[in-house]
Write an enzyme that holds these catalytic residues in place. Structure first.
Site, PDB file in Angstrom:
ATOM      1  N   ASP A   1     -61.154  18.158  10.481  1.00 56.99           N
ATOM      2  CA  ASP A   1     -61.436  19.175  11.482  1.00 56.99           C
ATOM      3  C   ASP A   1     -60.358  19.097  12.558  1.00 56.99           C
ATOM      4  O   ASP A   1     -59.483  18.228  12.523  1.00 56.99           O
ATOM      5  CB  ASP A   1     -62.832  18.985  12.071  1.00 56.99           C
ATOM      6  CG  ASP A   1     -62.927  17.684  12.819  1.00 56.99           C
ATOM      7  OD1 ASP A   1     -61.910  16.984  12.965  1.00 56.99           O
ATOM      8  OD2 ASP A   1     -64.024  17.343  13.275  1.00 56.99           O
ATOM      9  N   SER A   2     -60.420  19.990  13.528  1.00 57.68           N
ATOM     10  CA  SER A   2     -59.329  20.100  14.493  1.00 57.68           C
ATOM     11  C   SER A   2     -59.505  19.190  15.689  1.00 57.68           C
ATOM     12  O   SER A   2     -58.603  19.053  16.497  1.00 57.68           O
ATOM     13  CB  SER A   2     -59.273  21.531  15.007  1.00 57.68           C
ATOM     14  OG  SER A   2     -60.453  21.811  15.761  1.00 57.68           O
ATOM     15  N   GLY A   3     -60.673  18.572  15.819  1.00 54.96           N
ATOM     16  CA  GLY A   3     -60.962  17.773  17.002  1.00 54.96           C
ATOM     17  C   GLY A   3     -61.679  18.577  18.077  1.00 54.96           C
ATOM     18  O   GLY A   3     -62.245  18.005  19.003  1.00 54.96           O
ATOM     19  N   GLY A   4     -61.654  19.896  17.945  1.00 51.48           N
ATOM     20  CA  GLY A   4     -62.255  20.751  18.967  1.00 51.48           C
ATOM     21  C   GLY A   4     -63.738  20.469  19.174  1.00 51.48           C
ATOM     22  O   GLY A   4     -64.200  20.330  20.308  1.00 51.48           O
ATOM     23  N   PHE A   5     -64.470  20.360  18.095  1.00 48.13           N
ATOM     24  CA  PHE A   5     -65.910  20.165  18.223  1.00 48.13           C
ATOM     25  C   PHE A   5     -66.249  18.812  18.847  1.00 48.13           C
ATOM     26  O   PHE A   5     -67.164  18.711  19.665  1.00 48.13           O
ATOM     27  CB  PHE A   5     -66.606  20.316  16.868  1.00 48.13           C
ATOM     28  CG  PHE A   5     -68.091  20.146  16.963  1.00 48.13           C
ATOM     29  CD1 PHE A   5     -68.883  21.149  17.520  1.00 48.13           C
ATOM     30  CD2 PHE A   5     -68.718  18.978  16.545  1.00 48.13           C
ATOM     31  CE1 PHE A   5     -70.266  20.989  17.642  1.00 48.13           C
ATOM     32  CE2 PHE A   5     -70.091  18.811  16.668  1.00 48.13           C
ATOM     33  CZ  PHE A   5     -70.861  19.825  17.216  1.00 48.13           C
TER      34      PHE A   5
ATOM     35  N   ASP B   1     -59.912  25.053  17.877  1.00 50.73           N
ATOM     36  CA  ASP B   1     -60.759  26.098  18.457  1.00 50.73           C
ATOM     37  C   ASP B   1     -61.528  25.561  19.650  1.00 50.73           C
ATOM     38  O   ASP B   1     -61.555  24.349  19.903  1.00 50.73           O
ATOM     39  CB  ASP B   1     -61.744  26.621  17.400  1.00 50.73           C
ATOM     40  CG  ASP B   1     -62.652  25.522  16.866  1.00 50.73           C
ATOM     41  OD1 ASP B   1     -62.275  24.333  16.942  1.00 50.73           O
ATOM     42  OD2 ASP B   1     -63.737  25.844  16.361  1.00 50.73           O
TER      43      ASP B   1
ATOM     44  N   GLN C   1     -65.306  32.049  15.725  1.00 48.50           N
ATOM     45  CA  GLN C   1     -66.269  31.716  16.769  1.00 48.50           C
ATOM     46  C   GLN C   1     -66.865  33.032  17.288  1.00 48.50           C
ATOM     47  O   GLN C   1     -66.823  34.039  16.603  1.00 48.50           O
ATOM     48  CB  GLN C   1     -65.582  30.916  17.883  1.00 48.50           C
ATOM     49  CG  GLN C   1     -65.106  29.525  17.452  1.00 48.50           C
ATOM     50  CD  GLN C   1     -66.239  28.500  17.363  1.00 48.50           C
ATOM     51  OE1 GLN C   1     -67.394  28.793  17.698  1.00 48.50           O
ATOM     52  NE2 GLN C   1     -65.919  27.303  16.885  1.00 48.50           N
TER      53      GLN C   1
ATOM     54  N   GLY D   1     -69.205  26.862  15.302  1.00 50.01           N
ATOM     55  CA  GLY D   1     -70.084  27.127  16.429  1.00 50.01           C
ATOM     56  C   GLY D   1     -71.509  27.464  16.038  1.00 50.01           C
ATOM     57  O   GLY D   1     -72.260  28.050  16.827  1.00 50.01           O
TER      58      GLY D   1
ATOM     59  N   ASP E   1     -70.281  21.330   5.297  1.00 48.28           N
ATOM     60  CA  ASP E   1     -70.280  19.901   5.614  1.00 48.28           C
ATOM     61  C   ASP E   1     -71.363  19.676   6.652  1.00 48.28           C
ATOM     62  O   ASP E   1     -71.715  20.604   7.387  1.00 48.28           O
ATOM     63  CB  ASP E   1     -68.943  19.461   6.221  1.00 48.28           C
ATOM     64  CG  ASP E   1     -68.868  19.817   7.700  1.00 48.28           C
ATOM     65  OD1 ASP E   1     -68.632  20.999   8.002  1.00 48.28           O
ATOM     66  OD2 ASP E   1     -69.100  18.931   8.556  1.00 48.28           O
TER      67      ASP E   1
ATOM     68  N   CYS F   1     -85.533  12.273  -8.976  1.00 42.18           N
ATOM     69  CA  CYS F   1     -84.087  12.090  -8.755  1.00 42.18           C
ATOM     70  C   CYS F   1     -83.539  11.045  -9.722  1.00 42.18           C
ATOM     71  O   CYS F   1     -84.194  10.053 -10.014  1.00 42.18           O
ATOM     72  CB  CYS F   1     -83.857  11.654  -7.303  1.00 42.18           C
ATOM     73  SG  CYS F   1     -82.134  11.281  -6.895  1.00 42.18           S
TER      74      CYS F   1
ATOM     75  N   CYS G   1     -80.582   9.435  -9.237  1.00 43.80           N
ATOM     76  CA  CYS G   1     -79.469   8.720  -8.595  1.00 43.80           C
ATOM     77  C   CYS G   1     -79.634   7.211  -8.788  1.00 43.80           C
ATOM     78  O   CYS G   1     -80.702   6.724  -9.145  1.00 43.80           O
ATOM     79  CB  CYS G   1     -79.382   9.078  -7.106  1.00 43.80           C
ATOM     80  SG  CYS G   1     -80.454   8.117  -6.024  1.00 43.80           S
TER      81      CYS G   1
ATOM     82  N   CYS H   1     -82.661   5.768  -6.861  1.00 38.20           N
ATOM     83  CA  CYS H   1     -83.982   6.117  -7.388  1.00 38.20           C
ATOM     84  C   CYS H   1     -84.235   5.498  -8.765  1.00 38.20           C
ATOM     85  O   CYS H   1     -85.375   5.272  -9.140  1.00 38.20           O
ATOM     86  CB  CYS H   1     -84.144   7.636  -7.430  1.00 38.20           C
ATOM     87  SG  CYS H   1     -84.278   8.333  -5.760  1.00 38.20           S
TER      88      CYS H   1
ATOM     89  N   HIS I   1     -78.718   7.823  -1.767  1.00 40.78           N
ATOM     90  CA  HIS I   1     -79.719   8.778  -2.262  1.00 40.78           C
ATOM     91  C   HIS I   1     -79.536  10.159  -1.641  1.00 40.78           C
ATOM     92  O   HIS I   1     -79.545  11.173  -2.346  1.00 40.78           O
ATOM     93  CB  HIS I   1     -81.155   8.310  -2.039  1.00 40.78           C
ATOM     94  CG  HIS I   1     -82.104   9.453  -2.246  1.00 40.78           C
ATOM     95  ND1 HIS I   1     -82.408   9.924  -3.505  1.00 40.78           N
ATOM     96  CD2 HIS I   1     -82.706  10.297  -1.365  1.00 40.78           C
ATOM     97  CE1 HIS I   1     -83.181  10.996  -3.385  1.00 40.78           C
ATOM     98  NE2 HIS I   1     -83.382  11.244  -2.100  1.00 40.78           N
TER      99      HIS I   1
END
Lengths: 365, 365
Positions: B92-96, B146, B201, B228, B278, B316, B318, B321, B347
């Site tokens: 990511d850009s670091g903005g968040f 952003d 945004q 956003g 994500d 499940c 996995c 499980c 899990h």
């Protein structure tokens, strides 16, 4: 039948290559056993332990008794099933943890009253109760309830401690023999059941150690441990006590030194004839960033590794050394990332297992 | 050439099955991307991520810039090599994170001054600097810098934030195009290099969102994200914003909704035509004992699981499980054992991956 122990080869000065046949696992000895205090070798999944070649791990009776409780574990099918570890398991007696972890310990001939380190609640352990708890947990190997002598201890204190340990060993054995058939997995293994090991105490007094060993051997345990070592004494003294006791123990039973040690120590003791060892050192040190390597101890937190692209131990073939760099492990540690503990522990255990594998190979016939 | 995106099949109301060809990995979409904030998906080793089928993970520019530093990572061969993840990577850009984690944020047209959440030190991020950091990290996909609009925000605040985001998108793209050929792994992939995604945004104002999307599409990014969202607004509003924006984005470029969501949300959005998502939810919730299962959410700390021998999710398949019980996972959590975070996270990620696999199968031609 409980366990059987087959010596394959012996060498001077006493080192031997053997197989310990437990109900759940045949263990190649000499063996190092990782400590899984609360039913987990901290930070390492069980399938990873298997892939590293672990054949037997420890559980701590004191911790499991307090949480989640031995009765809960018994209802859930015993410790093997509870933690999903269908291999070798050994539980200590709880004696050492009562000694080292709990507050307000009061020892009488009957047993030990202590306070939980979790919530301060009061508990009373007797040899009989320790056996009941360990039978409920159902490890392949249980340990007699002992009193661990602190270091340093004067002779009268060591004598008194030894007297208690001997009386408790007798009571442990009698109660264990009367009840071990109750172990939850008995029917799965054609009536085979748990083994009980006696623990040689006696402080740092050779004659007390010898007396203790002789009397335990008379009682005829399934194996013999040397306890009360690595409690702060110089290493030469540890070695002296081990060397005093080993020749007195029966050659056809496993010999276990509890709570040791550094990689060179476990190699040294194995070559003297010690078959089993356990220690929190590789796992605990790992979580603090101390790695054992073929180049010596490495403090992965050190700034000099910040851009070091070599493997943690270039001579190691473990999954961590094959994939990651010192720089990455240092970063994980600096950032407080949980993966740090996992990867460091995997390497340290792999390193310890590799040491023992090398010893076993050199002892092979 | 950077990445290529091939749509294999499309359905009503817009869901599509595609392949995103990145330099390090071909990613099957729709895809859920685990968050690896500081260069590790918390508590999970890389080989486990691979065996679960993870094809792309995130790194956080803000965290990696602060520690260990993008220049260090660049000298160590870039983020893929540093963390030993030779598959898809997105930063990511670091903005968040500047918006959500740092204290004393001061925004100007030029950029953002902020204080590190680690040591309070002062830093200044511009779109150009974010690009330089992301090129040094060298993920397959970088994100435009952003300004994330908080929720709720009035219209004038959202307009101002949008104005900044548009200006920064332009500057991000120009700087990125001029410098992306400097990525450290360029020669390994026949000159292929990083992609840059723009971020839509506009707060919760449909017209601002549409305007933002239209202007970003004009700039011609390699892909488009909707940012956003999931900042506290009701879920109906999240859905409304996504539904407004998706039709405006080019059909032949990947569409990425950032920071969502619950399992039913990611399924819903994927069926609307979102290709990438994500979220920290499956990993963070896992460490707090919240498991996502076919029977709904399960708080593994609850006392009612203390002796529950069923798998965390009986439906499940996995590795957790298949091997462990709810009783054991609860015990690990109660005891504060690090294995708890690892197993719970494995899990939850497996559950999220299974959701997306099911969606992909239903979208297959």
């Amino acid at each position: 039948m409980t366990s059987s122990f087959k010596v394959i080869a012996e060498t001077e000065p006493g080192g031997r290559r053997a197989q310990l046949h437990l109900p759940h696992q045949t263990v190649q000895t000499p063996v190092f056993m990782p400590v899984g205090t609360a039913g987990t070798v901290k930070a390492v999944p069980q399938d990873t332990l298997e892939s590293l070649g672990a054949e037997i791990i420890l559980g701590n009776t004191y911790h499991l008794y307090l949480r989640p409780g031995h009765e809960t574990i018994h209802r859930l099918g015993g410790l093997h099933r509870f933690i999903s570890w269908p291999h070798g398991l050994l539980t200590d007696s709880g004696g050492f943890q009562v000694f080292s972890l709990s507050g307000l310990r009061k020892v009488s001939d009957e047993g030990v009253r202590f306070r939980s380190h979790l919530d301060g609640s009061s508990h009373f352990f007797t040899p009989e109760h320790s056996m009941d708890v360990q039978i409920a947990l159902g490890a392949d190997i249980a340990m007699a309830f002992d009193e661990c002598t602190e270091y340093p201890a004067d002779r009268s204190r060591a004598e008194e401690s030894l007297r208690l340990t001997m009386a408790w060993a007798r009571r442990s054995l009698d109660h264990f023999r009367a009840h071990r058939s109750q172990v939850v997995w008995r029917d799965e293994f054609e009536g085979r059941t748990q083994s009980l090991f006696g623990i040689v105490q006696g402080g740092m007094y050779s004659d007390l150690r010898r007396e203790c060993a002789a009397r335990l051997v008379e009682m005829d345990f399934d194996g013999y441990a040397i306890g009360g070592l690595s409690v702060g004494e110089p290493r030469a003294l540890t070695l002296e006590m081990i060397a005093e006791v080993l020749p007195l123990l029966p050659a056809d039973k496993p010999r276990y030194v509890m709570g040791v040690g550094y990689p060179d120590e476990i190699e040294q003791y194995a070559r003297l004839g010690v078959d089993m060892m356990d220690c929190v050192l590789p796992t605990r040190a790992a979580r603090h960033g101390l790695l054992f390597t073929s180049e010596g101890r490495l403090n992965i937190k050190a700034k000099r590794y910040a851009e070091d692209q070599s493997a943690p131990d270039p001579a190691c073939n473990c999954p961590v050394c094959r994939r990651y760099t010192r720089a990455y492990l240092r970063h994980l540690m600096q950032a407080g990332e949980p993966l740090s503990g996992t990867l460091n522990t995997i390497h340290n255990l792999a390193y310890y297992f590799a040491v023992m594998q090398r010893v076993r190979q050199s002892l092979n016939p």
